[in-house]
Design a protein around this motif. Structure first.
Motif, PDB file in Angstrom:
ATOM      1  N   THR A 194      40.647  40.152  25.709  1.00  0.00           N
ATOM      2  CA  THR A 194      40.558  39.485  27.008  1.00  0.00           C
ATOM      3  C   THR A 194      41.947  39.326  27.613  1.00  0.00           C
ATOM      4  O   THR A 194      42.161  39.565  28.811  1.00  0.00           O
ATOM      5  CB  THR A 194      39.876  38.106  26.864  1.00  0.00           C
ATOM      6  OG1 THR A 194      38.546  38.287  26.366  1.00  0.00           O
ATOM      7  CG2 THR A 194      39.808  37.384  28.201  1.00  0.00           C
ATOM      8  N   ASP A 195      42.923  38.929  26.773  1.00  0.00           N
ATOM      9  CA  ASP A 195      44.308  38.803  27.248  1.00  0.00           C
ATOM     10  C   ASP A 195      44.862  40.160  27.671  1.00  0.00           C
ATOM     11  O   ASP A 195      45.619  40.263  28.637  1.00  0.00           O
ATOM     12  CB  ASP A 195      45.197  38.223  26.140  1.00  0.00           C
ATOM     13  CG  ASP A 195      44.927  36.755  25.869  1.00  0.00           C
ATOM     14  OD1 ASP A 195      44.271  36.104  26.720  1.00  0.00           O
ATOM     15  OD2 ASP A 195      45.362  36.258  24.820  1.00  0.00           O
ATOM     16  N   LEU A 196      44.473  41.195  26.934  1.00  0.00           N
ATOM     17  CA  LEU A 196      44.967  42.541  27.233  1.00  0.00           C
ATOM     18  C   LEU A 196      44.541  42.978  28.626  1.00  0.00           C
ATOM     19  O   LEU A 196      45.306  43.619  29.349  1.00  0.00           O
ATOM     20  CB  LEU A 196      44.442  43.521  26.186  1.00  0.00           C
ATOM     21  CG  LEU A 196      45.114  44.895  26.092  1.00  0.00           C
ATOM     22  CD1 LEU A 196      46.587  44.755  25.747  1.00  0.00           C
ATOM     23  CD2 LEU A 196      44.410  45.759  25.059  1.00  0.00           C
ATOM     24  N   VAL A 197      43.316  42.620  29.004  1.00  0.00           N
ATOM     25  CA  VAL A 197      42.812  42.973  30.336  1.00  0.00           C
ATOM     26  C   VAL A 197      43.698  42.357  31.419  1.00  0.00           C
ATOM     27  O   VAL A 197      43.925  42.955  32.477  1.00  0.00           O
ATOM     28  CB  VAL A 197      41.350  42.518  30.496  1.00  0.00           C
ATOM     29  CG1 VAL A 197      40.890  42.643  31.939  1.00  0.00           C
ATOM     30  CG2 VAL A 197      40.438  43.340  29.590  1.00  0.00           C
ATOM     31  N   GLY A 198      44.215  41.160  31.158  1.00  0.00           N
ATOM     32  CA  GLY A 198      45.052  40.487  32.152  1.00  0.00           C
ATOM     33  C   GLY A 198      46.520  40.849  32.084  1.00  0.00           C
ATOM     34  O   GLY A 198      47.334  40.351  32.874  1.00  0.00           O
ATOM     35  N   TYR A 199      46.890  41.722  31.147  1.00  0.00           N
ATOM     36  CA  TYR A 199      48.297  42.099  30.992  1.00  0.00           C
ATOM     37  C   TYR A 199      48.688  43.065  32.115  1.00  0.00           C
ATOM     38  O   TYR A 199      47.988  44.046  32.360  1.00  0.00           O
ATOM     39  CB  TYR A 199      48.486  42.781  29.634  1.00  0.00           C
ATOM     40  CG  TYR A 199      49.919  42.851  29.162  1.00  0.00           C
ATOM     41  CD1 TYR A 199      50.527  41.776  28.509  1.00  0.00           C
ATOM     42  CD2 TYR A 199      50.674  44.011  29.344  1.00  0.00           C
ATOM     43  CE1 TYR A 199      51.821  41.843  28.058  1.00  0.00           C
ATOM     44  CE2 TYR A 199      51.984  44.082  28.901  1.00  0.00           C
ATOM     45  CZ  TYR A 199      52.559  43.003  28.258  1.00  0.00           C
ATOM     46  OH  TYR A 199      53.851  43.081  27.812  1.00  0.00           O
ATOM     47  N   PRO A 200      49.801  42.801  32.816  1.00  0.00           N
ATOM     48  CA  PRO A 200      50.174  43.643  33.956  1.00  0.00           C
ATOM     49  C   PRO A 200      50.313  45.124  33.605  1.00  0.00           C
ATOM     50  O   PRO A 200      50.980  45.474  32.633  1.00  0.00           O
ATOM     51  CB  PRO A 200      51.534  43.059  34.379  1.00  0.00           C
ATOM     52  CG  PRO A 200      51.531  41.659  33.869  1.00  0.00           C
ATOM     53  CD  PRO A 200      50.747  41.700  32.589  1.00  0.00           C
ATOM     54  N   GLY A 235      46.492  49.072  31.777  1.00  0.00           N
ATOM     55  CA  GLY A 235      45.675  50.292  31.858  1.00  0.00           C
ATOM     56  C   GLY A 235      46.544  51.523  32.009  1.00  0.00           C
ATOM     57  O   GLY A 235      46.348  52.538  31.327  1.00  0.00           O
ATOM     58  N   LYS A 236      47.538  51.448  32.889  1.00  0.00           N
ATOM     59  CA  LYS A 236      48.458  52.570  33.089  1.00  0.00           C
ATOM     60  C   LYS A 236      49.304  52.799  31.843  1.00  0.00           C
ATOM     61  O   LYS A 236      49.564  53.948  31.453  1.00  0.00           O
ATOM     62  CB  LYS A 236      49.360  52.287  34.289  1.00  0.00           C
ATOM     63  CG  LYS A 236      50.245  53.464  34.664  1.00  0.00           C
ATOM     64  CD  LYS A 236      51.020  53.186  35.942  1.00  0.00           C
ATOM     65  CE  LYS A 236      51.875  54.391  36.340  1.00  0.00           C
ATOM     66  NZ  LYS A 236      52.637  54.129  37.598  1.00  0.00           N
ATOM     67  N   THR A 237      49.726  51.718  31.193  1.00  0.00           N
ATOM     68  CA  THR A 237      50.531  51.832  29.971  1.00  0.00           C
ATOM     69  C   THR A 237      49.756  52.559  28.882  1.00  0.00           C
ATOM     70  O   THR A 237      50.290  53.449  28.209  1.00  0.00           O
ATOM     71  CB  THR A 237      50.946  50.435  29.474  1.00  0.00           C
ATOM     72  OG1 THR A 237      51.722  49.783  30.482  1.00  0.00           O
ATOM     73  CG2 THR A 237      51.775  50.534  28.191  1.00  0.00           C
ATOM     74  N   LEU A 238      48.492  52.189  28.692  1.00  0.00           N
ATOM     75  CA  LEU A 238      47.679  52.839  27.664  1.00  0.00           C
ATOM     76  C   LEU A 238      47.472  54.310  27.988  1.00  0.00           C
ATOM     77  O   LEU A 238      47.478  55.163  27.094  1.00  0.00           O
ATOM     78  CB  LEU A 238      46.329  52.126  27.535  1.00  0.00           C
ATOM     79  CG  LEU A 238      46.358  50.759  26.848  1.00  0.00           C
ATOM     80  CD1 LEU A 238      44.989  50.089  26.940  1.00  0.00           C
ATOM     81  CD2 LEU A 238      46.791  50.875  25.399  1.00  0.00           C
ATOM     82  N   SER A 239      47.303  54.605  29.262  1.00  0.00           N
ATOM     83  CA  SER A 239      47.131  55.994  29.662  1.00  0.00           C
ATOM     84  C   SER A 239      48.388  56.806  29.361  1.00  0.00           C
ATOM     85  O   SER A 239      48.325  57.926  28.833  1.00  0.00           O
ATOM     86  CB  SER A 239      46.806  56.062  31.159  1.00  0.00           C
ATOM     87  OG  SER A 239      46.651  57.401  31.567  1.00  0.00           O
ATOM     88  N   LEU A 240      49.561  56.242  29.650  1.00  0.00           N
ATOM     89  CA  LEU A 240      50.826  56.925  29.386  1.00  0.00           C
ATOM     90  C   LEU A 240      51.116  57.078  27.900  1.00  0.00           C
ATOM     91  O   LEU A 240      51.839  57.982  27.485  1.00  0.00           O
ATOM     92  CB  LEU A 240      51.976  56.162  30.056  1.00  0.00           C
ATOM     93  CG  LEU A 240      52.001  56.184  31.590  1.00  0.00           C
ATOM     94  CD1 LEU A 240      53.055  55.225  32.116  1.00  0.00           C
ATOM     95  CD2 LEU A 240      52.260  57.599  32.108  1.00  0.00           C
TER      96      LEU A 240
END
Length: 232
Positions: free
Chosen positions: A159-165, A168-173
């Motif tokens: 849940t915290d991960l979803v709110g991390y700025p 989503g882009k970081t995981l993709s990279l």
């Protein structure tokens, strides 16, 4: 908990879970019994949380929990790769992602120990009554409560991960670097968990529902209820 504490716990629990899984693989009968036990538990949870699996908003998260936390498949290779690549992971992952991985491995370590004890009592063929009896005999109620605490904290980490700025882009990279580092499976775990939780409007409500139901079942098993898996 700070990053260094998370890393220390991750190292400890990963060594424990690898030892348990290696011990199970060394004996085919024990491995078959453990697989049968995990399949029973996964099937039971699918029935308990059928509504979450059917709901389009929570389906991905429910499948993620059932396949990655309670599924019958062997995760030994994932954990071996994870152990080898720990230094890279510690540098690459933000704290919320690292906390999620650590909670998943802590849950694995405790579950492997309890499952090994139950599988030793039950063998590869058993009834629901036999399962409930073994559940009470192996480990303690405090151990079972700690299992659910890990599930709760893993859900909170996701849940915290979803709110991390920009996570989503970081995981993709990170996808290609993770593959090159030999931790593509771990990256897939995090990305699927992130996407499943991102799809829900209130992810913490989902976690609370799962944990509340499982705590009720735990209480009913220990209280001797005739049909402990039936919820009110």
């Amino acid at each position: 908990m700070d990053k260094q504490q998370i890393i220390a716990e991750l190292h400890r629990d990963l060594e424990s879970v690898l030892a348990e899984r290696q011990a199970a693989r060394a004996f085919p009968e024990a491995y078959a019994a453990r697989t049968a036990l995990r399949q029973f538990q996964s099937d039971r949870m699918s029935r308990t949380h059928a509504d979450l699996l059917e709901d389009s908003e929570t389906r991905a998260a429910a499948n993620f929990f059932l396949s990655d936390l309670y599924g019958p498949h062997d995760l030994s290779q994932r954990d071996t790769n994870l152990q080898r690549a720990l230094p890279t992971i510690e540098r690459m992952l933000p704290v919320p992602a690292l906390a999620g991985v650590a909670e998943a491995i802590s849950l694995d370590a405790l579950s492997e120990r309890l499952d090994a004890g139950m599988a030793n009592l039950l063998g590869a063929e058993f009834s629901e009554t036999g399962y409930v009896d073994a559940y009470r005999k192996v480990g303690t109620r405090a151990d079972r409560a700690r299992q659910l605490d890990h599930v709760d904290r893993l859900g909170a980490a996701l849940t915290d991960l979803v709110g991390y700025p920009l996570i989503g882009k970081t995981l993709s990279l990170m996808k290609m670097p993770a593959k090159l580092a030999g931790v593509a499976h771990l990256h897939d775990f995090l990305e699927r968990g992130f996407k499943a939780f991102e799809a829900m409007r209130k992810p913490q409500d989902f976690v609370d529902k799962v944990v509340t139901r499982e705590r009720q079942i735990m209480d009913q098993i220990y209280s001797g209820k005739k049909k402990p898996f039936v919820l009110d």
